[in-house]
Design a protein around this motif. Structure first.
Motif, PDB file in Angstrom:
ATOM      1  N   LYS A  26       1.019  -1.504   0.014  1.00 39.24           N
ATOM      2  CA  LYS A  26      -0.276  -0.127  -0.089  1.00 39.24           C
ATOM      3  C   LYS A  26       0.525   1.774  -0.096  1.00 39.24           C
ATOM      4  N   GLN A  27       0.299   2.172  -0.173  1.00 45.18           N
ATOM      5  CA  GLN A  27       1.254   3.944  -0.474  1.00 45.18           C
ATOM      6  C   GLN A  27       0.054   5.221   0.286  1.00 45.18           C
ATOM      7  N   ASP A  28       0.297   6.093   0.146  1.00 49.95           N
ATOM      8  CA  ASP A  28      -0.519   6.848   0.899  1.00 49.95           C
ATOM      9  C   ASP A  28      -1.507   6.040   2.127  1.00 49.95           C
ATOM     10  N   LYS A  45      -4.391   3.766  -0.954  1.00 49.22           N
ATOM     11  CA  LYS A  45      -4.059   2.930  -2.071  1.00 49.22           C
ATOM     12  C   LYS A  45      -3.149   1.555  -2.261  1.00 49.22           C
ATOM     13  N   TYR A  46      -3.719   0.894  -3.839  1.00 46.47           N
ATOM     14  CA  TYR A  46      -2.433  -0.108  -3.424  1.00 46.47           C
ATOM     15  C   TYR A  46      -1.557   0.276  -4.661  1.00 46.47           C
ATOM     16  N   LYS A  47      -0.497  -0.264  -4.423  1.00 46.47           N
ATOM     17  CA  LYS A  47       0.601   0.528  -5.568  1.00 46.47           C
ATOM     18  C   LYS A  47       0.659   0.139  -6.819  1.00 46.47           C
ATOM     19  N   ASN A  48       0.425   0.977  -8.046  1.00 48.68           N
ATOM     20  CA  ASN A  48       0.558   0.212  -9.157  1.00 48.68           C
ATOM     21  C   ASN A  48      -1.039   0.401  -8.930  1.00 48.68           C
ATOM     22  N   TYR A  53      -9.131   2.339  -1.142  1.00 46.63           N
ATOM     23  CA  TYR A  53      -9.226   1.826  -0.479  1.00 46.63           C
ATOM     24  C   TYR A  53      -9.724   2.363   1.127  1.00 46.63           C
ATOM     25  N   GLU A  54     -10.540   1.637   1.881  1.00 43.62           N
ATOM     26  CA  GLU A  54     -10.513   1.671   3.389  1.00 43.62           C
ATOM     27  C   GLU A  54     -10.265   0.622   4.088  1.00 43.62           C
ATOM     28  N   GLY A  55      -9.875   0.395   5.065  1.00 41.86           N
ATOM     29  CA  GLY A  55     -10.183  -1.208   5.526  1.00 41.86           C
ATOM     30  C   GLY A  55      -8.646  -1.435   6.649  1.00 41.86           C
TER      31      GLY A  55
END
Length: 90
Positions: A26-28, A45-48, A53-55
């Motif tokens: 993940k990032q950000d 965010k997921y990388k690439n 998303y929320e979790g």
């Protein structure tokens, strides 16, 4: 499930409420709030990949909810075992 992080797209979420939840994927990452049981809920965010998303982070939930090596070396979470809903928010 995807073999690697690159190009995983919709494979971030699995079946029965499972989702890729390893912070290394993940990032950000931004803390949002606590769940009723005290778990930290984040936006990320997921990388690439596109989307926000929320979790949770897999290293912060009870071990009974962690799915080791969910996607390659990355861990996931079985959200049916915690009081947080995994969702795409943007």
């Amino acid at each position: 499930r995807a073999d690697a992080l690159g190009g995983m797209g919709s494979n971030t979420a699995g079946f029965l409420g499972e989702a890729l939840s390893d912070r290394r994927a993940k990032q950000d990452i931004e803390f949002l709030r606590l769940s009723p049981s005290g778990l930290k809920i984040y936006s990320f965010k997921y990388k690439n990949t596109d989307g926000i998303y929320e979790g949770v982070m897999s290293d912060e939930v009870p071990e009974k909810a962690v799915i080791k090596n969910f996607i390659g070396i990355y861990d996931g979470v079985d959200y049916s075992k915690i009081d947080v809903e995994f969702k795409k928010i943007k």
